[in-house]
Scaffold this motif. Sequence first.
Motif, PDB file in Angstrom:
ATOM      1  N   ALA A 191       4.468  10.850 -16.504  1.00 50.82           N
ATOM      2  CA  ALA A 191       5.500   9.873 -16.141  1.00 50.82           C
ATOM      3  C   ALA A 191       4.881   8.610 -15.550  1.00 50.82           C
ATOM      4  O   ALA A 191       5.278   7.492 -15.887  1.00 50.82           O
ATOM      5  N   THR A 192       3.894   8.789 -14.667  1.00 47.22           N
ATOM      6  CA  THR A 192       3.229   7.629 -14.066  1.00 47.22           C
ATOM      7  C   THR A 192       2.498   6.831 -15.133  1.00 47.22           C
ATOM      8  O   THR A 192       2.569   5.590 -15.161  1.00 47.22           O
ATOM      9  N   LEU A 220       0.819  -1.210   0.000  1.00 47.30           N
ATOM     10  CA  LEU A 220       0.000   0.000   0.000  1.00 47.30           C
ATOM     11  C   LEU A 220       0.852   1.260   0.000  1.00 47.30           C
ATOM     12  O   LEU A 220       1.796   1.387   0.778  1.00 47.30           O
ATOM     13  N   GLY A 221       0.493   2.196  -0.862  1.00 52.55           N
ATOM     14  CA  GLY A 221       1.140   3.505  -0.889  1.00 52.55           C
ATOM     15  C   GLY A 221       0.102   4.603  -0.754  1.00 52.55           C
ATOM     16  O   GLY A 221      -0.973   4.517  -1.357  1.00 52.55           O
ATOM     17  N   VAL A 249      -3.388  -1.376  -8.506  1.00 55.69           N
ATOM     18  CA  VAL A 249      -4.691  -0.745  -8.287  1.00 55.69           C
ATOM     19  C   VAL A 249      -4.447   0.711  -7.916  1.00 55.69           C
ATOM     20  O   VAL A 249      -3.759   0.999  -6.926  1.00 55.69           O
ATOM     21  N   LEU A 250      -4.999   1.620  -8.698  1.00 52.44           N
ATOM     22  CA  LEU A 250      -4.814   3.052  -8.487  1.00 52.44           C
ATOM     23  C   LEU A 250      -6.146   3.706  -8.144  1.00 52.44           C
ATOM     24  O   LEU A 250      -7.150   3.451  -8.814  1.00 52.44           O
ATOM     25  N   THR A 251      -6.159   4.543  -7.120  1.00 54.60           N
ATOM     26  CA  THR A 251      -7.367   5.300  -6.803  1.00 54.60           C
ATOM     27  C   THR A 251      -7.405   6.541  -7.675  1.00 54.60           C
ATOM     28  O   THR A 251      -6.532   7.407  -7.579  1.00 54.60           O
ATOM     29  N   GLY A 252      -8.417   6.615  -8.538  1.00 56.02           N
ATOM     30  CA  GLY A 252      -8.545   7.766  -9.421  1.00 56.02           C
ATOM     31  C   GLY A 252      -8.010   7.477 -10.810  1.00 56.02           C
ATOM     32  O   GLY A 252      -7.242   6.537 -11.025  1.00 56.02           O
ATOM     33  N   GLU A 258       2.268  10.080  -6.209  1.00 52.68           N
ATOM     34  CA  GLU A 258       1.857   8.829  -6.857  1.00 52.68           C
ATOM     35  C   GLU A 258       2.968   8.315  -7.774  1.00 52.68           C
ATOM     36  O   GLU A 258       3.274   7.110  -7.793  1.00 52.68           O
ATOM     37  N   GLU A 259       3.597   9.219  -8.524  1.00 55.28           N
ATOM     38  CA  GLU A 259       4.695   8.808  -9.407  1.00 55.28           C
ATOM     39  C   GLU A 259       5.856   8.214  -8.601  1.00 55.28           C
ATOM     40  O   GLU A 259       6.411   7.158  -8.942  1.00 55.28           O
TER      41      GLU A 259
END
Length: 336
Positions: free
Chosen positions: A132-133, A97-98, A123-126, A107-108
């Motif tokens: 770059a990400t 988890l980040g 899994v990304l929120t949003g 996030e990047e």
Amino acid sequence: MGARVTMRDVAREAGVSPMTVSRALKQDGSVNTATRTLVRQAADKLGYVYDTTAQAFRAQRSGFLAVTLPSINNANFASTHRALTQSLVGTDLQLLLGITNYRVEEEERLMRQLLARRPEAVVLTGGHHNAATRKLLVSINVPVIEIWDLPPDPIGHVVGFSNAGAMALVVAHLVETGRRKFGFIGASADSDTRGAERRHGAVEAARTFGLPEIVQLDAGPAPVSMSDGARAVEKAGDILHNLDALICVSDPVAFGAMMALQRMGLTVPDDIGVTGFGAFEIARIATPRITTVDVGAEQIGQEAGLAILSLLNGSQSSDAPLRITLTPKLQPGNST
């Protein structure tokens, strides 16, 4: 500190070979149930922890899923995380988890760290990420699922809802109660993309109904809290007397706004209505109960987990991107 317990120690305790210990601990079918039980009892007795690193390297699997959330303090994101975790019970998958703190730059940075651990899915929120990400995620050969949003150009798979559409439900409800002049309390522009979509949804819905332009009340940078909602109301001053309702970006913000209104001598909902978002517990226990929108925070986690499992076991082709759309539900309270 004592010497580290090894596989050979477990083998001696169980009276079997080290190879049998290795096979028993990784659920190899060649080891019978009785021997596997014996080995596990010996391992537990000695406090042995099986190191899966080498096994994962040989199998080209890490057993990890990389997950980002904007905040762990938000009860809805915590519900999503909990449901996602529960959906993986019985598998050998674990979450890495980040926390992004609502910042695409963070996030990047997290993605670069998490991808170094070779996760089996992300899994990304949003659905809003910097270039770059996005480049990093497009290049990896694992499932990518964006949640809590319906991005127009998804990286891979999606489990979410329309934030703008959900807020349109709120505006329609306020119109039904005879209100026409609204203020919107949310985070500063560009600090919360989902909040910005809610604000945009409210503005567009008001225009559709031919209502006056919604007054924007800045609650500060995301994440915004109860105190931020209260401060936004206090700063608004006399503007409030020209409004029929305050549309808040979340239930905690709505609760803070209501407390400030009461201190200012304004009655909710008689003098001014207040709405929230997210169906938080505080919306149900507040007096008056806050009108809110349930977006299915727990269901988002469940659906994301099921999607990951189907993608990893091959029952769902990764060549056919999933787009699971949840339908938000208005929960009228006594605040409107």
